[in-house]
Design an enzyme around this catalytic site. Structure first.
Site, PDB file in Angstrom:
ATOM      1  N   HIS A   1       0.841  -1.209   0.000  1.00 57.31           N
ATOM      2  CA  HIS A   1       0.000   0.000   0.000  1.00 57.31           C
ATOM      3  C   HIS A   1       0.874   1.256   0.000  1.00 57.31           C
ATOM      4  O   HIS A   1       0.591   2.215  -0.723  1.00 57.31           O
ATOM      5  CB  HIS A   1      -0.907   0.038   1.240  1.00 57.31           C
ATOM      6  CG  HIS A   1      -1.923  -1.048   1.307  1.00 57.31           C
ATOM      7  ND1 HIS A   1      -2.098  -1.852   2.395  1.00 57.31           N
ATOM      8  CD2 HIS A   1      -2.851  -1.467   0.393  1.00 57.31           C
ATOM      9  CE1 HIS A   1      -3.076  -2.712   2.177  1.00 57.31           C
ATOM     10  NE2 HIS A   1      -3.553  -2.504   0.969  1.00 57.31           N
ATOM     11  N   SER A  14      -2.941  -7.856   2.742  1.00 60.95           N
ATOM     12  CA  SER A  14      -3.335  -7.724   4.149  1.00 60.95           C
ATOM     13  C   SER A  14      -3.875  -9.047   4.672  1.00 60.95           C
ATOM     14  O   SER A  14      -3.629  -9.429   5.823  1.00 60.95           O
ATOM     15  CB  SER A  14      -4.395  -6.635   4.307  1.00 60.95           C
ATOM     16  OG  SER A  14      -3.895  -5.403   3.892  1.00 60.95           O
ATOM     17  N   LYS A  63     -15.239  -8.574   4.127  1.00 65.65           N
ATOM     18  CA  LYS A  63     -14.121  -8.904   5.014  1.00 65.65           C
ATOM     19  C   LYS A  63     -14.447  -8.612   6.467  1.00 65.65           C
ATOM     20  O   LYS A  63     -15.182  -7.671   6.757  1.00 65.65           O
ATOM     21  CB  LYS A  63     -12.876  -8.092   4.607  1.00 65.65           C
ATOM     22  CG  LYS A  63     -12.312  -8.472   3.259  1.00 65.65           C
ATOM     23  CD  LYS A  63     -11.046  -7.689   2.966  1.00 65.65           C
ATOM     24  CE  LYS A  63     -10.470  -8.020   1.595  1.00 65.65           C
ATOM     25  NZ  LYS A  63      -9.374  -7.103   1.229  1.00 65.65           N
ATOM     26  N   ARG A 119      -1.807  -6.307  -8.340  1.00 64.77           N
ATOM     27  CA  ARG A 119      -0.598  -7.129  -8.198  1.00 64.77           C
ATOM     28  C   ARG A 119      -0.473  -8.151  -9.319  1.00 64.77           C
ATOM     29  O   ARG A 119       0.623  -8.570  -9.652  1.00 64.77           O
ATOM     30  CB  ARG A 119      -0.603  -7.856  -6.847  1.00 64.77           C
ATOM     31  CG  ARG A 119      -0.287  -6.946  -5.688  1.00 64.77           C
ATOM     32  CD  ARG A 119      -0.682  -7.564  -4.390  1.00 64.77           C
ATOM     33  NE  ARG A 119      -2.123  -7.776  -4.374  1.00 64.77           N
ATOM     34  CZ  ARG A 119      -2.863  -7.930  -3.277  1.00 64.77           C
ATOM     35  NH1 ARG A 119      -2.292  -7.942  -2.111  1.00 64.77           N
ATOM     36  NH2 ARG A 119      -4.168  -8.091  -3.348  1.00 64.77           N
TER      37      ARG A 119
HETATM   38  O1  PNS Z   1      -8.652  -3.159   0.068  1.00 67.75           O
HETATM   39  P1  PNS Z   1      -9.899  -3.786  -0.478  1.00 67.75           P
HETATM   40  O2  PNS Z   1     -10.592  -4.610   0.587  1.00 67.75           O
HETATM   41  O3  PNS Z   1      -9.680  -4.562  -1.738  1.00 67.75           O
HETATM   42  O4  PNS Z   1     -10.845  -2.556  -0.826  1.00 67.75           O
HETATM   43  C1  PNS Z   1     -12.156  -2.770  -1.296  1.00 67.75           C
HETATM   44  C2  PNS Z   1     -12.977  -1.482  -1.151  1.00 67.75           C
HETATM   45  C3  PNS Z   1     -13.011  -1.038   0.310  1.00 67.75           C
HETATM   46  C4  PNS Z   1     -12.354  -0.402  -2.014  1.00 67.75           C
HETATM   47  C5  PNS Z   1     -14.412  -1.811  -1.658  1.00 67.75           C
HETATM   48  O5  PNS Z   1     -14.977  -2.838  -0.879  1.00 67.75           O
HETATM   49  C6  PNS Z   1     -15.287  -0.576  -1.632  1.00 67.75           C
HETATM   50  O6  PNS Z   1     -15.232   0.207  -2.553  1.00 67.75           O
HETATM   51  N1  PNS Z   1     -16.049  -0.415  -0.536  1.00 67.75           N
HETATM   52  C7  PNS Z   1     -16.878   0.766  -0.341  1.00 67.75           C
HETATM   53  C8  PNS Z   1     -18.311   0.498  -0.766  1.00 67.75           C
HETATM   54  C9  PNS Z   1     -18.460   0.693  -2.253  1.00 67.75           C
HETATM   55  O7  PNS Z   1     -18.228   1.730  -2.825  1.00 67.75           O
HETATM   56  N2  PNS Z   1     -18.846  -0.422  -2.905  1.00 67.75           N
HETATM   57  C10 PNS Z   1     -19.046  -0.453  -4.315  1.00 67.75           C
HETATM   58  C11 PNS Z   1     -17.719  -0.563  -5.012  1.00 67.75           C
HETATM   59  S1  PNS Z   1     -17.947  -1.210  -6.574  1.00 67.75           S
END
Ligand code: PNS
Length: 166
Positions: free
Chosen positions: A18, A128, A42, A90
């Site tokens: 990150h 993570s 998660k 990645r």
């Molecule tokens: O680090 P991650 O877990 O891959 O991040 C995923 C994240 C937090 C970016 C995704 O779950 C997200 O965007 N959550 C916020 C809710 C949202 O906007 N959902 C629609 C996205 S398509």
């Protein structure tokens, strides 16, 4: 006009991968908002506030702002007037999920596009989720996360019940 990008993620915990993406984004944009969000898929070890504090400590800078947000990334981008979302990529296995998210975010906010940045090769194996798995099974994550975050992970593991879930 200053360029601005939003880098959303769950950052549970923030890793050197990150940090590398944040450094790369900050070379491309005048300002980067790192947004700690809830990933409904998660179960986190740390609260969004704890994660935001860890990012600020590990990767803070004059052009990096760390925020927490309980909602949609597309809405957060609109609120800040940002038209770029940054995501780290990645490898090919992540692409389908990222592609779907990028298109969903654009569906929700047509002004927003996603740019994918590749972390350095040496960070390509860090996630993570795997960091937490290694810690929960008693392994060391030195070189994968900053030392203070490693200490917090070990503390959290030793804290016992319910938090050893990855
Ligand atoms: O680090 P991650 O877990 O891959 O991040 C995923 C994240 C937090 C970016 C995704 O779950 C997200 O965007 N959550 C916020 C809710 C949202 O906007 N959902 C629609 C996205 S398509």
């Amino acid at each position: 006009m200053a360029s601005l990008a939003i880098y959303p993620g769950s950052f549970d915990p923030p890793t050197y991968g990150h940090a590398d993406v944040i450094a790369r984004a900050s070379r491309l944009f005048d300002r980067v908002i790192v947004a700690v969000l809830v990933n409904p898929g998660k179960r986190p070890w740390f609260t969004v506030e704890e994660r935001a504090a860890m990012i600020t400590e590990a990767c803070g800078g004059s052009r990096i702002e760390v925020v927490t947000f309980d909602g949609l990334v597309a809405e957060l981008a609109q609120r800040h007037g940002a038209s770029t979302i940054i995501r780290g990529l990645r490898g090919a296995s992540e692409f389908d999920y990222e592609r779907q998210m990028a298109l969903m975010n654009r569906h929700l906010n047509n002004d927003v596009d996603t740019i994918f940045l590749m972390p350095a090769m040496e960070f390509g194996h860090i996630s993570s989720t795997l960091v937490k798995e290694v810690v929960s099974l008693g392994g060391a994550v030195t070189g994968l996360v900053p030392p203070k975050i490693e200490a917090r992970l070990q503390q959290r593991r030793e804290g016992g019940s319910g938090i050893r879930q990855v």
